[in-house]
Design an enzyme around this catalytic site. Structure first.
Site, PDB file in Angstrom:
ATOM      1  N   GLU A 469       1.314  -1.217  -0.437  1.00  0.00           N
ATOM      2  CA  GLU A 469      -0.056  -0.362   0.169  1.00  0.00           C
ATOM      3  C   GLU A 469       0.712   1.027   0.141  1.00  0.00           C
ATOM      4  O   GLU A 469       1.727   1.846  -0.854  1.00  0.00           O
ATOM      5  CB  GLU A 469      -1.141   0.135   1.222  1.00  0.00           C
ATOM      6  CG  GLU A 469      -1.793  -1.141   1.238  1.00  0.00           C
ATOM      7  CD  GLU A 469      -3.050  -1.054   1.940  1.00  0.00           C
ATOM      8  OE1 GLU A 469      -3.874   0.296   1.501  1.00  0.00           O
ATOM      9  OE2 GLU A 469      -3.312  -1.667   2.646  1.00  0.00           O
ATOM     10  N   GLU A 731      -1.162  -0.584  13.270  1.00  0.00           N
ATOM     11  CA  GLU A 731      -2.688   0.045  12.493  1.00  0.00           C
ATOM     12  C   GLU A 731      -3.817  -0.488  13.599  1.00  0.00           C
ATOM     13  O   GLU A 731      -4.494  -0.075  13.233  1.00  0.00           O
ATOM     14  CB  GLU A 731      -2.624  -1.289  11.497  1.00  0.00           C
ATOM     15  CG  GLU A 731      -4.173  -0.767  10.480  1.00  0.00           C
ATOM     16  CD  GLU A 731      -3.419  -1.997   9.414  1.00  0.00           C
ATOM     17  OE1 GLU A 731      -2.698  -2.496   9.158  1.00  0.00           O
ATOM     18  OE2 GLU A 731      -4.117  -1.343   8.034  1.00  0.00           O
TER      19      GLU A 731
HETATM   20  C1  BGC Z   1      -5.491   1.788   4.996  1.00  0.00           C
HETATM   21  C2  BGC Z   1      -5.500   2.427   5.825  1.00  0.00           C
HETATM   22  C3  BGC Z   1      -6.530   3.277   5.565  1.00  0.00           C
HETATM   23  C4  BGC Z   1      -8.003   1.867   5.021  1.00  0.00           C
HETATM   24  C5  BGC Z   1      -8.758   2.265   4.352  1.00  0.00           C
HETATM   25  C6  BGC Z   1      -5.949   0.440   4.686  1.00  0.00           C
HETATM   26  O1  BGC Z   1      -5.434  -0.751   4.140  1.00  0.00           O
HETATM   27  O2  BGC Z   1      -4.102   0.923   5.017  1.00  0.00           O
HETATM   28  O3  BGC Z   1      -4.982   3.407   6.962  1.00  0.00           O
HETATM   29  O4  BGC Z   1      -6.893   3.920   5.777  1.00  0.00           O
HETATM   30  O5  BGC Z   1      -6.860   1.047   4.420  1.00  0.00           O
HETATM   31  O6  BGC Z   1      -9.739   2.052   5.369  1.00  0.00           O
END
Ligand code: BGC
Length: 882
Positions: A469, A731
């Site tokens: 990501e 996270e």
């Molecule tokens: C990211 C998050 C992001 C989210 C959206 C994830 O995969 O890492 O931090 O805000 O997706 O829901």
């Protein structure tokens, strides 16, 4: 009288020259000169760049009564030949817009400033600072976008020594620029990732010292980066000693060849075959007869714009503290810290031997690498040895990894602990804040925050640094933006990111979940899209930057309007993520409507500030309608709670005062009960509720509870992460290590950093006088906290607040910059009959202000505090019982 007359005569006789002689009472000259937030930037492409300076004064209560700025094409011109502001009576020392001759392309401007203090004493001129203009018109670019292979070179001859030379380079996706065998500058992974169809950043370098009379060579290596292709636009503008100029531009006369980088990818890593190195290719005299001519490639569609922000750099080197060999030939290094970057490898061995470096955040119990949570990112660098008998050193150029552990395989021989070194890589924003407190866990969380933030500043604010990501997820971005601004000099970085947001805005006003738009959806979840109004607003609050509002008002308004067209009866129901990664869910529509309100409210505030009275009125009305709708829709009268009774359902309406007075008590009680009794002093919130929750509790008289949450060590809490060995913020509140979504370096829960400065150290911006023109110092001691300290390097100068207390006294040291004023709260600690001394002198006694201390302008008290009004200076207060 006589003296005055005499002075006037002297002045008449010697004219302006006399003015420039500072007298014995002269204040020190301005320092910390900045142009568009940067110290002596190159490539400025703003028509009226804004200048800022820092003032210091030995006396308290000082303000700038006037300033004079001079801008010249030469360093030593008295006044300024391009702009002499003359003596301007104003306190403004930040964001003073250049108002001289129109700026010319590719020139160096020298500027200096002096100031007059409150008593009219003039300082000497500051040491000159510089700014260089970029290529201001599209027609200034003479070259073409070229490509054909990943190494490009060009030789040229200079008849004389260069007196001034600038390189302007847009090298996509990433470039490394070398001149005569030397890498130019210290940046890596340049230029910043942008929406290349809208805006392509070029970087300006001073290469004067790299060039010489005779033969010269310029060489560029290109990586794919986020552009996922390679294209180079370069221009060298050289002025020669004794007159004359020489330009080198990218065109088909350049030669290209595929170099040792066989593949490069941000996520997957780099493969480097040192056998393909061609020593000397970046110097003149290299035989490139077998190289192909460069070909023209499609130019990216975006406009060329200067990169005016701190570049990505290697900022630190990490020495691993442990090496293990869980299997034969498999060596695992522990860097002791999760960070962004790569490793430098040192190796000696046979030609063609392949050494592989894999990166991970986690280990399995057997000591081998766990890369499950990296998902599709391979995070692997491969080095193929030259094998010339000597030691070879390798660092990748066009990738980065988020990791704590490195696995080394294929190493010829037995590696040692120092075979690899970690290189810490991120946007090189200057540390601008410091926080510490007497409770160790708070300092440990602060450490998680700092590493979490820096790991995720990669020209945009990213969500994570390791898996497939690393995108500009917008909720993550705004939720940790204030925390980032307090800890680092983020102004130029966010100035650029706001343009990134503007670049992706649709004609319908929609913005996207990620910026640049790579993942997620259009339109953004309203909680994600809120990054547009919120980050613009934070830059205004923390920097006093009105221009940022001017630049983005139309965009912010369009985003609010977009939400309006998707709302029904004042409620915005669409939501994809809502209060993301919570323990306890909150209705998505409630979160979306909260942010819809927040956008409307900020649009009204911005309109008001910019003098757009009709808009201000219209958006105030809209905000009021949303507020009413929010209460209609989400107040549960039977249960006396908002939404589904979740903590976030209460926090959001309370935080923005959406809840009418008669409901506040019930909602707050429910929130407190939920935290304390139903959940045993834990937050159940996701990233949204967490940020506002901490601030709300503090404001609402529940500082002790907020403190309990901050220092909690069982799940879910920051302390739980620490107890489980976190070195960056996770996270999720949960500790997960499988293939699911569970990054171990996600800065979004770092929003608590704001609370460290505002509640614990007590440093607060005042929205009516943004940019620390007015400061509220309001430390909030809680529970067993004995001391806390916060300091900030603001655009106006140093601000700090450090306190310590005993059972019967409270000491507070405060620093307020020149031209600022402060409201300083000294908590009375439930003591009776308090006396306050400042530097030993009584300034409050028997419930009354005692005047006389320099810089103090008065005081009053509330039930809990004595509040002083103060001008600039350093103050040392001591409050105790009489
Ligand atoms: C990211 C998050 C992001 C989210 C959206 C994830 O995969 O890492 O931090 O805000 O997706 O829901």
């Amino acid at each position: 009288m006589r003296l005055k007359w005499l002075t006037s005569c002297v002045l008449l006789l010697f004219g302006a020259a006399a003015w420039s002689q500072p007298g014995p009472t002269a204040p020190p000259p301005p320092t910390g000169l900045r142009c568009e937030y940067l110290a002596s930037p190159l490539g400025v492409d703003v028509a009226q760049p804004r200048l800022s300076w820092v003032l210091e004064h030995p006396a308290r209560g000082q303000a700038q009564s006037a300033y004079q700025v001079g801008v010249s094409l030469q360093p030593d011109v008295p006044g300024g030949d391009q702009w002499d502001s003359g003596r301007v009576s104003a306190a403004q020392s930040t964001h003073v817009a250049y108002a001289g001759q129109p700026l010319a392309s590719g020139r160096t401007y020298y500027w200096k400033v002096r100031w007059w203090d409150s008593s009219g004493n003039a300082s000497a001129w500051s040491a000159p600072a510089r700014f260089d203009t970029g290529l201001l018109a599209a027609s200034d670019w003479k070259g073409k976008f070229i490509g054909g292979a990943n190494q490009l070179r060009k030789e040229f001859t200079l008849e004389r020594r260069p007196s001034r030379a600038r390189a302007y380079i847009a090298g996509l996706g990433y470039y490394e620029l070398r001149v005569n065998g030397r890498k130019v500058g210290r940046s890596v992974l340049d230029p910043a990732w942008t929406t290349y169809d809208k805006r392509v950043l070029y970087v300006a370098y001073d290469v004067t010292a790299y060039l010489r009379p005779g033969a010269n060579a310029v060489a560029v290596t290109l990586g794919q980066g986020w552009y996922a292709a390679r294209a180079l636009l370069l221009q060298l503008n050289i002025e020669l000693e004794g007159g004359g100029r020489f330009d080198v531009v990218s065109d088909t006369s350049w030669k290209v060849a595929q170099g040792p980088i066989l593949s490069d990818s941000v996520y997957h890593g780099e493969v480097y075959d040192a056998r393909l190195e061609t020593p000397g290719w970046d110097r003149p005299g290299f035989d490139d007869s077998k190289w192909k001519p460069a070909s023209l490639v499609d130019a990216p569609k975006g406009v060329l714009s200067a990169q005016l922000m701190p570049p990505i750099r290697v900022t630190d080197t990490m020495v691993p503290f442990k090496m293990t060999s869980p299997k034969p030939g498999v060596h695992v290094y522990d860097m002791g810290q999760n960070f962004s970057g790569w490793v430098e490898l040192r190796v000696k061995g046979p030609r063609g031997a392949q050494v592989r470096l894999r990166h991970a955040e986690l280990l399995y119990d057997d000591g081998t690498l766990n890369v499950e949570n990296l998902r599709r990112a391979r995070a692997t660098d491969t080095y193929i040895l030259r094998g010339d008998g000597g030691e070879e050193a390798y660092q990748p150029r066009f990738t980065y990894h988020g990791f704590r552990y490195v696995e080394l395989t294929g190493y010829p021989g037995a590696p040692k602990l120092d075979t690899v070194r970690g290189k810490v890589v991120h946007s090189d924003v200057k540390p601008a804040g410091g926080f510490a407190a007497s409770t160790p866990i708070l300092n440990q969380i602060q450490r998680l925050i700092l590493w979490g933030i820096t790991s995720n500043l990669h020209s945009i604010p990213t969500d994570c640094n390791q898996r497939d990501e690393r995108m500009g997820w917008m909720a993550d971005a705004h939720l940790y933006a204030e925390s980032a601004m307090l800890n680092f000099d983020m102004a130029a970085f966010y100035t650029n990111f706001l343009r990134d947001i503007r670049d992706i805005q649709g004609t319908d006003g929609s913005v996207t979940d990620t910026v640049p738009h790579r993942g997620g959806r259009r339109p953004a979840d309203p909680a994600w899209g809120a990054a547009y109004p919120l980050i613009a607003w934070y830059v205004y609050l923390y920097q006093g930057d009105r221009r940022i509002l001017e630049e983005h008002y139309a965009g912010v308004k369009a985003w609010t309007d977009f939400q309006r067209t998707h709302s029904q009866d004042g409620v915005l129901s669409y939501s994809y993520y809502g209060d993301w990664v919570p323990v306890e869910k909150t209705p998505g529509a409630l979160v979306s409507t909260f942010y819809y309100y927040y956008s409307a409210h900020l649009t009204a505030r911005m309109a008001e500030i910019l003098g757009k009275t009709a808009d201000a009125e219209a958006y105030r009305k809209l905000a009021a309608e949303i507020q009413e709708a929010f209460n209609r829709k989400f107040w549960n009268a039977a249960e006396q709670v908002y939404g589904n009774g979740s903590q976030t359902s209460q926090i959001l309406p309370l935080y923005l005062d959406l809840a009418p007075k008669e409901r506040r008590g019930a909602a707050l009680d429910h929130l407190r009960n939920s935290i304390v009794y139903y959940n045993n002093i834990h937050l159940m919130t996701g990233i949204v509720g967490t940020k506002y929750g901490m601030e709300l509790l503090t404001r609402g008289g529940n500082m002790d509870l907020a403190y309990d949450l901050a220092t909690q060590t069982t799940y879910p809490s920051w302390g739980y992460m620490l107890e489980r060995g976190a070195t960056t913020l996770w996270e999720l509140w949960q500790e997960r290590t499988g293939p699911s979504m569970n990054s171990h370096n996600h800065p979004m829960f770092g929003s608590i950093g704001t609370w460290f400065y505002s509640a614990l150290a007590g440093i607060n911006v005042v929205p009516e006088k943004p940019g620390y023109e007015r400061i509220r110092i309001e430390p909030q001691p809680a529970r067993d906290l004995r001391w806390a300290s916060g300091s900030l390097e603001t655009l106006r100068g140093a601000v700090s607040s450090s306190w310590s207390r005993t059972e019967r006294s409270f000491g507070l040291e405060v620093v307020i910059p020149v031209s600022s004023e402060a409201e300083i709260h000294l908590p009375k600690l439930n003591l009776n009959n308090v006396v306050v001394r400042e530097s030993g002198r009584v300034v409050w006694r028997e419930n009354a202000y005692q005047s006389g201390a320099a810089g103090l302008r008065g005081a009053r008290q509330t039930a809990g505090a004595v509040i002083f009004q103060a001008g600039s200076g350093r103050y040392v207060f001591e409050l105790a019982e009489e």
